[in-house]
Scaffold this motif. Structure first.
Motif, PDB file in Angstrom:
ATOM      1  N   VAL A 145       0.841  -1.201   0.000  1.00 30.30           N
ATOM      2  CA  VAL A 145       0.000   0.000   0.000  1.00 30.30           C
ATOM      3  C   VAL A 145       0.873   1.247   0.000  1.00 30.30           C
ATOM      4  O   VAL A 145       0.617   2.214  -0.735  1.00 30.30           O
ATOM      5  N   LYS A 146       1.907   1.244   0.814  1.00 34.73           N
ATOM      6  CA  LYS A 146       2.816   2.386   0.853  1.00 34.73           C
ATOM      7  C   LYS A 146       3.496   2.595  -0.506  1.00 34.73           C
ATOM      8  O   LYS A 146       3.642   3.740  -0.965  1.00 34.73           O
ATOM      9  N   GLU A 147       3.905   1.505  -1.123  1.00 30.45           N
ATOM     10  CA  GLU A 147       4.639   1.612  -2.384  1.00 30.45           C
ATOM     11  C   GLU A 147       3.785   2.250  -3.470  1.00 30.45           C
ATOM     12  O   GLU A 147       4.240   3.174  -4.170  1.00 30.45           O
ATOM     13  N   VAL A 148       2.551   1.777  -3.636  1.00 28.00           N
ATOM     14  CA  VAL A 148       1.714   2.339  -4.694  1.00 28.00           C
ATOM     15  C   VAL A 148       1.389   3.798  -4.393  1.00 28.00           C
ATOM     16  O   VAL A 148       1.287   4.639  -5.303  1.00 28.00           O
ATOM     17  N   THR A 149       1.252   4.147  -3.112  1.00 25.65           N
ATOM     18  CA  THR A 149       0.988   5.538  -2.735  1.00 25.65           C
ATOM     19  C   THR A 149       2.187   6.424  -3.065  1.00 25.65           C
ATOM     20  O   THR A 149       2.026   7.542  -3.586  1.00 25.65           O
ATOM     21  N   ARG A 150       3.381   5.935  -2.773  1.00 28.54           N
ATOM     22  CA  ARG A 150       4.583   6.712  -3.106  1.00 28.54           C
ATOM     23  C   ARG A 150       4.721   6.900  -4.615  1.00 28.54           C
ATOM     24  O   ARG A 150       5.078   7.981  -5.092  1.00 28.54           O
ATOM     25  N   LEU A 151       4.420   5.851  -5.366  1.00 29.04           N
ATOM     26  CA  LEU A 151       4.537   5.946  -6.823  1.00 29.04           C
ATOM     27  C   LEU A 151       3.578   6.999  -7.385  1.00 29.04           C
ATOM     28  O   LEU A 151       3.926   7.755  -8.298  1.00 29.04           O
ATOM     29  N   ALA A 152       2.373   7.059  -6.850  1.00 32.35           N
ATOM     30  CA  ALA A 152       1.358   7.965  -7.393  1.00 32.35           C
ATOM     31  C   ALA A 152       1.411   9.357  -6.790  1.00 32.35           C
ATOM     32  O   ALA A 152       1.200  10.362  -7.480  1.00 32.35           O
ATOM     33  N   LEU A 153       1.686   9.439  -5.489  1.00 27.75           N
ATOM     34  CA  LEU A 153       1.615  10.719  -4.786  1.00 27.75           C
ATOM     35  C   LEU A 153       2.974  11.265  -4.390  1.00 27.75           C
ATOM     36  O   LEU A 153       3.076  12.399  -3.921  1.00 27.75           O
ATOM     37  N   GLY A 154       4.019  10.445  -4.543  1.00 24.65           N
ATOM     38  CA  GLY A 154       5.352  10.887  -4.197  1.00 24.65           C
ATOM     39  C   GLY A 154       5.685  10.775  -2.732  1.00 24.65           C
ATOM     40  O   GLY A 154       6.796  11.130  -2.312  1.00 24.65           O
ATOM     41  N   HIS A 155       4.748  10.291  -1.915  1.00 25.39           N
ATOM     42  CA  HIS A 155       4.945  10.274  -0.476  1.00 25.39           C
ATOM     43  C   HIS A 155       3.910   9.318   0.111  1.00 25.39           C
ATOM     44  O   HIS A 155       2.778   9.246  -0.371  1.00 25.39           O
ATOM     45  N   ASP A 156       4.267   8.578   1.174  1.00 27.97           N
ATOM     46  CA  ASP A 156       3.285   7.677   1.797  1.00 27.97           C
ATOM     47  C   ASP A 156       2.724   8.241   3.099  1.00 27.97           C
ATOM     48  O   ASP A 156       1.936   7.580   3.783  1.00 27.97           O
ATOM     49  N   PHE A 157       3.108   9.468   3.452  1.00 33.31           N
ATOM     50  CA  PHE A 157       2.564  10.207   4.604  1.00 33.31           C
ATOM     51  C   PHE A 157       2.759   9.455   5.924  1.00 33.31           C
ATOM     52  O   PHE A 157       2.016   9.669   6.886  1.00 33.31           O
ATOM     53  N   GLY A 158       3.739   8.560   5.970  1.00 34.68           N
ATOM     54  CA  GLY A 158       4.017   7.829   7.204  1.00 34.68           C
ATOM     55  C   GLY A 158       2.891   6.906   7.622  1.00 34.68           C
ATOM     56  O   GLY A 158       2.526   6.844   8.805  1.00 34.68           O
ATOM     57  N   MET A 159       2.325   6.183   6.678  1.00 32.66           N
ATOM     58  CA  MET A 159       1.212   5.273   6.977  1.00 32.66           C
ATOM     59  C   MET A 159       1.608   4.251   8.034  1.00 32.66           C
ATOM     60  O   MET A 159       2.698   3.689   8.003  1.00 32.66           O
ATOM     61  N   HIS A 160       0.674   3.992   8.969  1.00 34.60           N
ATOM     62  CA  HIS A 160       0.922   2.980   9.996  1.00 34.60           C
ATOM     63  C   HIS A 160      -0.403   2.524  10.584  1.00 34.60           C
ATOM     64  O   HIS A 160      -1.469   3.102  10.300  1.00 34.60           O
ATOM     65  N   ASP A 161      -0.346   1.476  11.383  1.00 39.67           N
ATOM     66  CA  ASP A 161      -1.513   0.967  12.117  1.00 39.67           C
ATOM     67  C   ASP A 161      -2.713   0.717  11.197  1.00 39.67           C
ATOM     68  O   ASP A 161      -3.817   1.201  11.447  1.00 39.67           O
ATOM     69  N   ALA A 162      -2.526  -0.060  10.149  1.00 38.57           N
ATOM     70  CA  ALA A 162      -3.648  -0.406   9.271  1.00 38.57           C
ATOM     71  C   ALA A 162      -4.644  -1.282  10.038  1.00 38.57           C
ATOM     72  O   ALA A 162      -4.274  -2.295  10.626  1.00 38.57           O
TER      73      ALA A 162
END
Length: 507
Positions: A264-281
Protein backbone atom coordinates in the motif's frame (compact mmCIF):
# COMPACT_ATOMS: atom_id res chain seq x y z
CA UNK A 1 -51.36 0.95 3.07
CA UNK A 2 -51.13 -2.30 4.98
CA UNK A 3 -50.43 -5.77 3.68
CA UNK A 4 -53.21 -8.12 2.54
CA UNK A 5 -53.64 -11.88 2.92
CA UNK A 6 -54.16 -14.07 -0.15
CA UNK A 7 -56.00 -17.40 -0.48
CA UNK A 8 -52.96 -19.34 0.79
CA UNK A 9 -52.77 -17.28 3.98
CA UNK A 10 -49.60 -15.49 2.84
CA UNK A 11 -49.39 -11.83 3.79
CA UNK A 12 -48.64 -9.63 0.78
CA UNK A 13 -46.79 -6.38 1.32
CA UNK A 14 -47.00 -3.53 -1.16
CA UNK A 15 -43.20 -3.44 -1.58
CA UNK A 16 -40.19 -5.54 -0.62
CA UNK A 17 -36.76 -3.91 -0.99
CA UNK A 18 -33.79 -6.28 -1.08
CA UNK A 19 -30.53 -4.75 0.16
CA UNK A 20 -30.00 -2.12 2.87
CA UNK A 21 -27.20 -0.04 1.43
CA UNK A 22 -27.76 3.69 0.83
CA UNK A 23 -30.02 3.11 -2.19
CA UNK A 24 -32.28 0.63 -0.41
CA UNK A 25 -32.47 2.72 2.76
CA UNK A 26 -33.47 5.90 0.91
CA UNK A 27 -36.04 4.05 -1.20
CA UNK A 28 -37.59 2.20 1.74
CA UNK A 29 -37.65 5.37 3.84
CA UNK A 30 -39.34 7.32 1.06
CA UNK A 31 -42.02 4.66 0.60
CA UNK A 32 -42.75 4.32 4.31
CA UNK A 33 -42.91 8.11 4.68
CA UNK A 34 -45.47 8.12 1.85
CA UNK A 35 -47.64 5.65 3.74
CA UNK A 36 -46.59 2.50 1.89
CA UNK A 37 -45.85 -0.59 3.98
CA UNK A 38 -42.39 -1.79 3.00
CA UNK A 39 -40.16 -4.64 4.14
CA UNK A 40 -36.40 -4.31 3.73
CA UNK A 41 -34.43 -7.58 3.49
CA UNK A 42 -30.71 -7.69 4.25
CA UNK A 43 -28.52 -10.78 4.45
CA UNK A 44 -26.00 -9.05 6.73
CA UNK A 45 -26.46 -8.66 10.51
CA UNK A 46 -28.05 -5.50 11.86
CA UNK A 47 -24.82 -3.51 11.99
CA UNK A 48 -23.41 -0.72 9.88
CA UNK A 49 -20.05 -1.53 8.32
CA UNK A 50 -17.29 1.10 8.25
CA UNK A 51 -15.71 -0.51 5.19
CA UNK A 52 -16.85 2.30 2.93
CA UNK A 53 -15.83 2.55 -0.69
CA UNK A 54 -17.83 5.74 -1.27
CA UNK A 55 -16.67 9.01 0.28
CA UNK A 56 -18.39 11.74 -1.71
CA UNK A 57 -21.84 13.32 -1.92
CA UNK A 58 -22.38 15.57 -4.92
CA UNK A 59 -24.64 18.60 -5.27
CA UNK A 60 -27.66 16.84 -6.81
CA UNK A 61 -27.68 14.18 -4.13
CA UNK A 62 -27.46 16.84 -1.42
CA UNK A 63 -30.41 18.60 -3.04
CA UNK A 64 -32.40 15.35 -2.87
CA UNK A 65 -31.48 14.95 0.80
CA UNK A 66 -32.48 18.57 1.40
CA UNK A 67 -35.98 17.62 0.18
CA UNK A 68 -36.29 15.05 3.01
CA UNK A 69 -36.82 15.94 6.67
CA UNK A 70 -34.33 14.62 9.19
CA UNK A 71 -35.75 12.08 11.65
CA UNK A 72 -36.79 13.42 15.05
CA UNK A 73 -35.86 10.39 17.13
CA UNK A 74 -32.73 8.32 17.59
CA UNK A 75 -32.43 4.68 16.53
CA UNK A 76 -33.50 3.41 19.93
CA UNK A 77 -36.76 5.30 19.66
CA UNK A 78 -36.00 7.74 22.47
CA UNK A 79 -36.15 11.44 21.82
CA UNK A 80 -32.85 12.98 20.88
CA UNK A 81 -31.27 15.17 23.55
CA UNK A 82 -30.45 17.87 21.04
CA UNK A 83 -32.68 18.97 18.16
CA UNK A 84 -31.65 17.40 14.87
CA UNK A 85 -31.19 19.48 11.71
CA UNK A 86 -34.22 20.18 9.56
CA UNK A 87 -33.24 18.01 6.62
CA UNK A 88 -31.11 14.99 5.84
CA UNK A 89 -28.79 17.32 3.94
CA UNK A 90 -28.29 19.43 7.07
CA UNK A 91 -27.55 16.26 9.02
CA UNK A 92 -24.85 14.91 6.70
CA UNK A 93 -23.37 18.37 6.14
CA UNK A 94 -22.83 18.62 9.91
CA UNK A 95 -20.76 15.40 9.79
CA UNK A 96 -18.94 15.73 6.47
CA UNK A 97 -16.32 18.18 5.26
CA UNK A 98 -16.82 20.54 2.33
CA UNK A 99 -14.54 20.76 -0.67
CA UNK A 100 -15.10 23.62 -3.11
CA UNK A 101 -12.65 22.63 -5.85
CA UNK A 102 -11.35 19.51 -7.55
CA UNK A 103 -7.99 18.92 -9.18
CA UNK A 104 -7.81 16.48 -12.11
CA UNK A 105 -4.86 15.16 -14.07
CA UNK A 106 -2.45 17.16 -11.93
CA UNK A 107 -3.17 20.48 -13.61
CA UNK A 108 -6.91 21.03 -14.15
CA UNK A 109 -8.65 22.75 -11.24
CA UNK A 110 -12.43 22.74 -11.25
CA UNK A 111 -14.11 25.30 -9.01
CA UNK A 112 -17.36 24.02 -7.49
CA UNK A 113 -18.28 27.22 -5.69
CA UNK A 114 -19.78 28.52 -8.93
CA UNK A 115 -22.28 25.64 -9.18
CA UNK A 116 -25.89 26.85 -9.63
CA UNK A 117 -26.94 25.01 -6.49
CA UNK A 118 -27.37 25.76 -2.81
CA UNK A 119 -24.79 22.99 -2.38
CA UNK A 120 -21.98 24.53 -4.40
CA UNK A 121 -19.39 22.11 -3.09
CA UNK A 122 -18.53 18.45 -2.76
CA UNK A 123 -19.12 16.81 0.62
CA UNK A 124 -16.47 14.37 1.80
CA UNK A 125 -18.24 11.85 4.04
CA UNK A 126 -17.86 8.09 4.48
CA UNK A 127 -20.72 6.00 3.14
CA UNK A 128 -21.54 4.59 6.57
CA UNK A 129 -22.30 8.07 7.90
CA UNK A 130 -24.83 8.51 5.09
CA UNK A 131 -26.31 5.12 5.94
CA UNK A 132 -26.68 6.13 9.61
CA UNK A 133 -28.86 9.08 8.68
CA UNK A 134 -30.91 7.11 6.16
CA UNK A 135 -31.41 4.22 8.57
CA UNK A 136 -32.66 6.50 11.35
CA UNK A 137 -35.20 7.94 8.96
CA UNK A 138 -36.31 4.51 7.70
CA UNK A 139 -36.75 3.18 11.24
CA UNK A 140 -38.77 6.21 12.29
CA UNK A 141 -40.95 5.95 9.18
CA UNK A 142 -41.87 2.37 10.07
CA UNK A 143 -39.87 0.28 7.62
CA UNK A 144 -39.86 -3.40 8.62
CA UNK A 145 -36.22 -4.55 8.72
CA UNK A 146 -35.40 -8.24 8.35
CA UNK A 147 -31.68 -8.76 8.78
CA UNK A 148 -29.80 -12.01 8.22
CA UNK A 149 -32.49 -12.81 5.66
CA UNK A 150 -31.14 -13.68 2.23
CA UNK A 151 -33.23 -13.52 -0.94
CA UNK A 152 -32.66 -16.72 -2.92
CA UNK A 153 -35.41 -16.56 -5.54
CA UNK A 154 -37.87 -14.19 -7.18
CA UNK A 155 -40.98 -15.32 -9.09
CA UNK A 156 -43.67 -13.00 -10.35
CA UNK A 157 -47.15 -13.27 -11.81
CA UNK A 158 -49.83 -10.82 -12.87
CA UNK A 159 -50.80 -10.01 -9.28
CA UNK A 160 -47.49 -9.80 -7.46
CA UNK A 161 -44.06 -11.19 -6.67
CA UNK A 162 -42.99 -14.10 -4.48
CA UNK A 163 -39.58 -13.76 -2.87
CA UNK A 164 -38.00 -16.92 -1.49
CA UNK A 165 -35.69 -16.19 1.42
CA UNK A 166 -33.35 -18.02 3.77
CA UNK A 167 -34.16 -16.98 7.34
CA UNK A 168 -31.64 -16.45 10.16
CA UNK A 169 -32.47 -19.99 11.31
CA UNK A 170 -31.54 -21.37 7.88
CA UNK A 171 -35.11 -22.16 6.95
CA UNK A 172 -36.83 -21.35 3.67
CA UNK A 173 -39.69 -18.86 3.70
CA UNK A 174 -41.77 -17.31 0.94
CA UNK A 175 -42.74 -13.63 1.11
CA UNK A 176 -45.27 -11.94 -1.13
CA UNK A 177 -45.28 -8.35 -2.43
CA UNK A 178 -46.94 -6.20 -5.03
CA UNK A 179 -43.52 -4.93 -6.17
CA UNK A 180 -39.91 -5.84 -5.44
CA UNK A 181 -36.86 -3.60 -5.80
CA UNK A 182 -33.38 -5.12 -5.90
CA UNK A 183 -30.84 -2.77 -4.34
CA UNK A 184 -28.57 -5.67 -3.39
CA UNK A 185 -25.35 -4.69 -5.10
CA UNK A 186 -23.18 -5.88 -7.92
CA UNK A 187 -23.86 -9.57 -7.23
CA UNK A 188 -27.60 -8.93 -6.99
CA UNK A 189 -29.63 -12.03 -6.20
CA UNK A 190 -32.71 -10.23 -7.55
CA UNK A 191 -31.08 -9.51 -10.90
CA UNK A 192 -29.78 -13.06 -11.14
CA UNK A 193 -33.23 -14.46 -10.32
CA UNK A 194 -34.68 -12.41 -13.18
CA UNK A 195 -32.14 -13.99 -15.55
CA UNK A 196 -30.84 -10.57 -16.58
CA UNK A 197 -27.38 -10.29 -18.04
CA UNK A 198 -24.94 -7.82 -16.52
CA UNK A 199 -22.76 -7.07 -19.53
CA UNK A 200 -19.47 -5.25 -19.22
CA UNK A 201 -15.95 -5.96 -18.10
CA UNK A 202 -13.41 -5.49 -15.34
CA UNK A 203 -11.96 -2.03 -15.87
CA UNK A 204 -9.35 -2.13 -13.12
CA UNK A 205 -7.95 -5.25 -11.48
CA UNK A 206 -6.11 -5.65 -8.17
CA UNK A 207 -7.14 -2.38 -6.56
CA UNK A 208 -5.82 -2.17 -3.00
CA UNK A 209 -7.84 -0.76 -0.12
CA UNK A 210 -6.58 0.07 3.34
CA UNK A 211 -7.64 2.05 6.40
CA UNK A 212 -4.53 3.58 7.93
CA UNK A 213 -3.30 6.26 10.28
CA UNK A 214 -0.98 8.91 8.85
CA UNK A 215 2.01 10.47 10.55
CA UNK A 216 1.68 13.52 8.26
CA UNK A 217 -1.59 15.08 7.22
CA UNK A 218 -2.05 15.64 3.44
CA UNK A 219 -2.26 19.22 2.23
CA UNK A 220 -5.70 18.70 0.67
CA UNK A 221 -8.89 17.10 1.98
CA UNK A 222 -9.00 14.66 -0.92
CA UNK A 223 -5.64 13.62 -2.31
CA UNK A 224 -5.61 11.93 -5.70
CA UNK A 225 -3.10 11.54 -8.50
CA UNK A 226 -1.81 9.13 -11.13
CA UNK A 227 1.75 8.79 -12.35
CA UNK A 228 2.80 6.21 -14.91
CA UNK A 229 1.37 2.85 -13.83
CA UNK A 230 0.22 4.00 -10.40
CA UNK A 231 -2.92 5.67 -9.06
CA UNK A 232 -3.74 6.57 -5.44
CA UNK A 233 -6.57 8.26 -3.56
CA UNK A 234 -6.65 9.36 0.10
CA UNK A 235 -9.76 10.43 2.04
CA UNK A 236 -10.34 10.97 5.77
CA UNK A 237 -12.87 9.02 7.83
CA UNK A 238 -12.94 11.74 10.45
CA UNK A 239 -11.87 9.36 13.24
CA UNK A 240 -8.11 9.62 12.75
CA UNK A 241 -8.00 7.06 9.96
CA UNK A 242 -7.74 7.58 6.21
CA UNK A 243 -8.98 5.34 3.43
CA UNK A 244 -6.36 4.56 0.79
CA UNK A 245 -7.40 3.34 -2.64
CA UNK A 246 -4.48 2.44 -4.87
CA UNK A 247 -3.76 0.69 -8.13
CA UNK A 248 -0.48 -0.34 -9.68
CA UNK A 249 -0.95 -1.49 -13.25
CA UNK A 250 2.38 -3.29 -13.06
CA UNK A 251 1.08 -5.54 -10.26
CA UNK A 252 -1.95 -7.33 -11.67
CA UNK A 253 -2.78 -10.12 -9.20
CA UNK A 254 -5.91 -11.94 -8.07
CA UNK A 255 -8.17 -10.44 -5.40
CA UNK A 256 -7.22 -13.35 -3.15
CA UNK A 257 -3.49 -12.48 -3.21
CA UNK A 258 -2.23 -11.46 0.28
CA UNK A 259 -1.82 -7.73 0.86
CA UNK A 260 0.50 -6.01 3.31
CA UNK A 261 1.05 -2.39 4.31
CA UNK A 262 4.34 -2.16 2.41
CA UNK A 263 2.53 -2.70 -0.89
CA UNK A 264 0.00 0.00 0.00
CA UNK A 265 2.82 2.39 0.85
CA UNK A 266 4.64 1.61 -2.38
CA UNK A 267 1.71 2.34 -4.69
CA UNK A 268 0.99 5.54 -2.74
CA UNK A 269 4.58 6.71 -3.11
CA UNK A 270 4.54 5.95 -6.82
CA UNK A 271 1.36 7.97 -7.39
CA UNK A 272 1.62 10.72 -4.79
CA UNK A 273 5.35 10.89 -4.20
CA UNK A 274 4.94 10.27 -0.48
CA UNK A 275 3.29 7.68 1.80
CA UNK A 276 2.56 10.21 4.60
CA UNK A 277 4.02 7.83 7.20
CA UNK A 278 1.21 5.27 6.98
CA UNK A 279 0.92 2.98 10.00
CA UNK A 280 -1.51 0.97 12.12
CA UNK A 281 -3.65 -0.41 9.27
CA UNK A 282 -6.92 -1.66 10.76
CA UNK A 283 -8.14 -3.25 7.52
CA UNK A 284 -6.73 -4.09 4.09
CA UNK A 285 -8.17 -5.82 1.04
CA UNK A 286 -8.07 -6.11 -2.74
CA UNK A 287 -10.91 -5.79 -5.19
CA UNK A 288 -11.51 -5.27 -8.88
CA UNK A 289 -13.60 -2.49 -10.38
CA UNK A 290 -16.09 -3.40 -13.10
CA UNK A 291 -18.02 -1.39 -15.67
CA UNK A 292 -21.41 -3.06 -16.12
CA UNK A 293 -25.05 -2.12 -16.66
CA UNK A 294 -28.20 -4.21 -16.68
CA UNK A 295 -30.12 -3.92 -19.96
CA UNK A 296 -33.38 -3.37 -18.09
CA UNK A 297 -34.07 -1.66 -14.77
CA UNK A 298 -37.63 -3.00 -14.76
CA UNK A 299 -38.94 -6.48 -15.48
CA UNK A 300 -42.66 -6.56 -14.77
CA UNK A 301 -43.14 -5.87 -11.08
CA UNK A 302 -39.45 -6.10 -10.24
CA UNK A 303 -36.98 -3.18 -10.37
CA UNK A 304 -33.24 -2.75 -10.02
CA UNK A 305 -31.49 0.29 -8.55
CA UNK A 306 -27.99 1.27 -7.47
CA UNK A 307 -25.16 -1.22 -7.95
CA UNK A 308 -27.66 -3.96 -8.80
CA UNK A 309 -28.40 -1.97 -11.97
CA UNK A 310 -25.00 -0.41 -12.75
CA UNK A 311 -21.41 -0.49 -11.50
CA UNK A 312 -18.43 1.52 -12.64
CA UNK A 313 -15.05 2.76 -11.55
CA UNK A 314 -14.77 5.02 -8.47
CA UNK A 315 -13.55 7.93 -10.63
CA UNK A 316 -15.61 11.05 -10.03
CA UNK A 317 -17.23 9.58 -6.90
CA UNK A 318 -20.51 8.97 -8.75
CA UNK A 319 -21.46 5.46 -7.56
CA UNK A 320 -23.38 6.05 -4.33
CA UNK A 321 -24.77 9.29 -5.75
CA UNK A 322 -26.23 7.62 -8.83
CA UNK A 323 -27.87 4.93 -6.71
CA UNK A 324 -29.44 7.47 -4.34
CA UNK A 325 -30.80 9.39 -7.32
CA UNK A 326 -32.22 6.12 -8.74
CA UNK A 327 -34.10 5.69 -5.46
CA UNK A 328 -35.38 9.29 -5.50
CA UNK A 329 -36.72 8.76 -9.02
CA UNK A 330 -38.47 5.45 -8.31
CA UNK A 331 -39.90 5.93 -4.83
CA UNK A 332 -42.52 8.58 -5.57
CA UNK A 333 -43.65 6.75 -8.69
CA UNK A 334 -44.23 3.53 -6.78
CA UNK A 335 -46.14 5.45 -4.11
CA UNK A 336 -48.33 7.16 -6.72
CA UNK A 337 -49.22 3.84 -8.37
CA UNK A 338 -49.75 1.90 -5.14
CA UNK A 339 -52.07 4.60 -3.78
CA UNK A 340 -54.04 4.59 -7.04
CA UNK A 341 -53.15 8.14 -8.11
CA UNK A 342 -51.40 7.02 -11.32
CA UNK A 343 -51.52 4.08 -13.67
CA UNK A 344 -48.76 1.44 -13.80
CA UNK A 345 -47.44 3.01 -17.00
CA UNK A 346 -45.82 5.68 -14.81
CA UNK A 347 -43.37 3.00 -13.67
CA UNK A 348 -42.06 2.64 -17.22
CA UNK A 349 -40.56 6.11 -16.94
CA UNK A 350 -38.05 4.83 -14.38
CA UNK A 351 -36.26 2.85 -17.09
CA UNK A 352 -36.62 5.67 -19.64
CA UNK A 353 -35.16 8.28 -17.28
CA UNK A 354 -32.54 6.46 -15.24
CA UNK A 355 -31.02 3.95 -17.68
CA UNK A 356 -29.52 6.72 -19.90
CA UNK A 357 -28.08 8.38 -16.79
CA UNK A 358 -26.46 5.13 -15.70
CA UNK A 359 -24.95 4.72 -19.16
CA UNK A 360 -23.59 8.28 -19.08
CA UNK A 361 -22.01 7.71 -15.66
CA UNK A 362 -20.28 4.56 -16.93
CA UNK A 363 -18.81 6.56 -19.79
CA UNK A 364 -17.69 9.54 -17.74
CA UNK A 365 -16.16 7.55 -14.87
CA UNK A 366 -14.42 5.22 -17.32
CA UNK A 367 -13.14 8.15 -19.31
CA UNK A 368 -11.65 9.81 -16.23
CA UNK A 369 -9.81 6.62 -15.27
CA UNK A 370 -8.44 6.05 -18.75
CA UNK A 371 -7.21 9.61 -19.02
CA UNK A 372 -5.73 9.56 -15.51
CA UNK A 373 -3.82 6.38 -16.33
CA UNK A 374 -2.75 7.50 -19.82
CA UNK A 375 0.63 6.05 -20.72
CA UNK A 376 1.00 5.95 -24.50
CA UNK A 377 2.10 9.16 -26.24
CA UNK A 378 -1.18 9.61 -28.10
CA UNK A 379 -3.29 9.18 -24.93
CA UNK A 380 -1.04 11.58 -23.05
CA UNK A 381 -1.44 14.10 -25.88
CA UNK A 382 -5.22 13.60 -25.79
CA UNK A 383 -5.30 14.20 -22.04
CA UNK A 384 -3.20 17.34 -22.38
CA UNK A 385 -5.45 18.68 -25.14
CA UNK A 386 -8.62 17.88 -23.18
CA UNK A 387 -7.25 19.47 -20.03
CA UNK A 388 -6.36 22.64 -21.91
CA UNK A 389 -9.77 22.71 -23.57
CA UNK A 390 -11.68 22.33 -20.31
CA UNK A 391 -9.46 24.89 -18.63
CA UNK A 392 -10.28 27.52 -21.26
CA UNK A 393 -13.78 26.57 -22.51
CA UNK A 394 -16.22 27.49 -19.76
CA UNK A 395 -19.35 25.92 -21.40
CA UNK A 396 -17.60 22.56 -21.79
CA UNK A 397 -16.29 22.74 -18.23
CA UNK A 398 -19.78 23.54 -16.90
CA UNK A 399 -21.20 20.57 -18.80
CA UNK A 400 -18.57 18.22 -17.41
CA UNK A 401 -19.12 19.49 -13.87
CA UNK A 402 -22.88 19.24 -14.30
CA UNK A 403 -22.54 15.60 -15.27
CA UNK A 404 -20.22 14.65 -12.41
CA UNK A 405 -22.29 16.49 -9.79
CA UNK A 406 -25.60 15.30 -11.23
CA UNK A 407 -27.15 18.74 -11.60
CA UNK A 408 -26.70 18.72 -15.39
CA UNK A 409 -28.98 15.77 -16.12
CA UNK A 410 -32.50 16.22 -17.38
CA UNK A 411 -35.14 13.68 -18.31
CA UNK A 412 -36.86 13.13 -21.69
CA UNK A 413 -39.97 15.21 -22.34
CA UNK A 414 -42.97 14.48 -24.60
CA UNK A 415 -42.96 16.04 -28.04
CA UNK A 416 -44.34 19.58 -27.93
CA UNK A 417 -43.85 19.98 -24.18
CA UNK A 418 -42.62 23.20 -22.62
CA UNK A 419 -38.78 23.48 -22.82
CA UNK A 420 -38.51 23.20 -19.03
CA UNK A 421 -40.28 19.84 -18.87
CA UNK A 422 -37.92 17.19 -17.53
CA UNK A 423 -35.40 19.72 -16.24
CA UNK A 424 -34.03 19.81 -12.70
CA UNK A 425 -35.46 22.73 -10.75
CA UNK A 426 -32.95 24.68 -8.62
CA UNK A 427 -33.86 25.76 -5.10
CA UNK A 428 -35.97 28.75 -6.11
CA UNK A 429 -37.36 31.28 -3.65
CA UNK A 430 -41.08 31.16 -2.86
CA UNK A 431 -43.43 33.85 -1.63
CA UNK A 432 -43.46 34.18 2.13
CA UNK A 433 -39.75 33.53 2.50
CA UNK A 434 -39.72 29.79 1.82
CA UNK A 435 -37.82 27.87 -0.81
CA UNK A 436 -38.67 24.97 -3.10
CA UNK A 437 -36.74 22.17 -1.43
CA UNK A 438 -38.35 23.00 1.91
CA UNK A 439 -41.73 22.70 0.20
CA UNK A 440 -40.71 19.33 -1.28
CA UNK A 441 -40.11 17.88 2.19
CA UNK A 442 -43.73 16.80 2.31
CA UNK A 443 -43.05 14.29 -0.47
CA UNK A 444 -45.66 16.02 -2.64
CA UNK A 445 -45.80 17.69 -6.04
CA UNK A 446 -45.31 21.45 -5.77
CA UNK A 447 -47.25 23.79 -8.03
CA UNK A 448 -45.65 27.25 -8.35
CA UNK A 449 -47.69 29.97 -10.04
CA UNK A 450 -47.42 33.75 -10.46
CA UNK A 451 -50.51 34.55 -8.39
CA UNK A 452 -51.45 31.38 -6.57
CA UNK A 453 -54.06 28.82 -7.55
CA UNK A 454 -57.35 27.92 -5.91
CA UNK A 455 -57.36 24.14 -6.31
CA UNK A 456 -60.96 22.98 -6.63
CA UNK A 457 -59.87 19.54 -5.42
CA UNK A 458 -57.61 20.89 -2.70
CA UNK A 459 -58.99 18.66 0.05
CA UNK A 460 -58.67 15.54 -2.10
CA UNK A 461 -55.15 16.40 -3.20
CA UNK A 462 -53.72 17.82 0.01
CA UNK A 463 -51.67 14.67 0.67
CA UNK A 464 -49.91 14.94 -2.69
CA UNK A 465 -49.91 18.61 -3.77
CA UNK A 466 -48.53 21.82 -2.28
CA UNK A 467 -49.44 25.12 -3.96
CA UNK A 468 -46.94 27.99 -3.81
CA UNK A 469 -46.29 31.38 -5.45
CA UNK A 470 -43.08 32.72 -6.92
CA UNK A 471 -41.20 35.19 -4.76
CA UNK A 472 -40.17 36.92 -7.99
CA UNK A 473 -42.28 38.36 -10.82
CA UNK A 474 -41.85 35.22 -12.92
CA UNK A 475 -44.96 34.40 -14.99
CA UNK A 476 -44.40 30.69 -15.64
CA UNK A 477 -46.65 28.12 -14.00
CA UNK A 478 -44.50 25.18 -12.91
CA UNK A 479 -45.51 21.77 -11.60
CA UNK A 480 -42.53 20.20 -9.82
CA UNK A 481 -42.38 16.45 -9.22
CA UNK A 482 -41.54 15.13 -5.74
CA UNK A 483 -37.99 14.43 -6.97
CA UNK A 484 -37.44 18.06 -8.01
CA UNK A 485 -37.88 17.79 -11.80
CA UNK A 486 -40.43 19.62 -13.92
CA UNK A 487 -43.53 17.55 -14.68
CA UNK A 488 -45.31 20.35 -16.58
CA UNK A 489 -44.83 24.05 -17.30
CA UNK A 490 -46.62 26.82 -19.14
CA UNK A 491 -46.02 30.52 -19.72
CA UNK A 492 -49.67 31.22 -20.54
CA UNK A 493 -51.67 28.75 -18.48
CA UNK A 494 -55.11 29.65 -17.13
CA UNK A 495 -56.99 27.82 -14.37
CA UNK A 496 -58.39 25.18 -16.73
CA UNK A 497 -54.95 24.37 -18.16
CA UNK A 498 -53.49 24.07 -14.67
CA UNK A 499 -56.32 21.79 -13.62
CA UNK A 500 -55.76 19.58 -16.65
CA UNK A 501 -52.06 19.31 -15.76
CA UNK A 502 -52.85 18.44 -12.15
CA UNK A 503 -55.37 15.79 -13.23
CA UNK A 504 -52.78 14.24 -15.57
CA UNK A 505 -49.86 14.21 -13.16
CA UNK A 506 -51.13 14.42 -9.59
CA UNK A 507 -54.43 12.58 -9.95
Amino acid sequence: MTGTTDSTGTTSRPVIVVGSGPTGLLLAGDLATAGVDVTLLEKRPATLSNLSRAFVLHARTLEQLDARPSPTTALNGRASRAPLPRSLADEVEAVGRRLDRLRLFGRLTIALDTLPSRFNHLLVIPQYEVEKALQRRAVEAGVEFRHETEATGVDQDADGVTVTVRTPAGETEKLRAGYVVGTDGMRSAVRNALGLDFPGRSAIRSVVLADVRLAEEPETLLTVNAVGDAFAFLAPFGDGYHRVIGWNRARDVADSEPLDLEEVKEVTRLALGHDFGMHDARWMSRFHSDERQAPAYRVGRVFLAGDAAHVHTPAGGQGMNTGLQDAANLSWKLAQVIHGHAGPELLDTYQAERHPVGRAVLRSSGGIVRLAMAKRPWTLALRSALTTFLDTAAPARRRAVGQITGIGYRYPAPRGAHPLTGARVPDVALAGGGRLYEALRGGRFVLITPGGYDDERGAARKDRLTVERWASDRRTALLVRPDGYVAWASDTADASAIEAALAAHVG
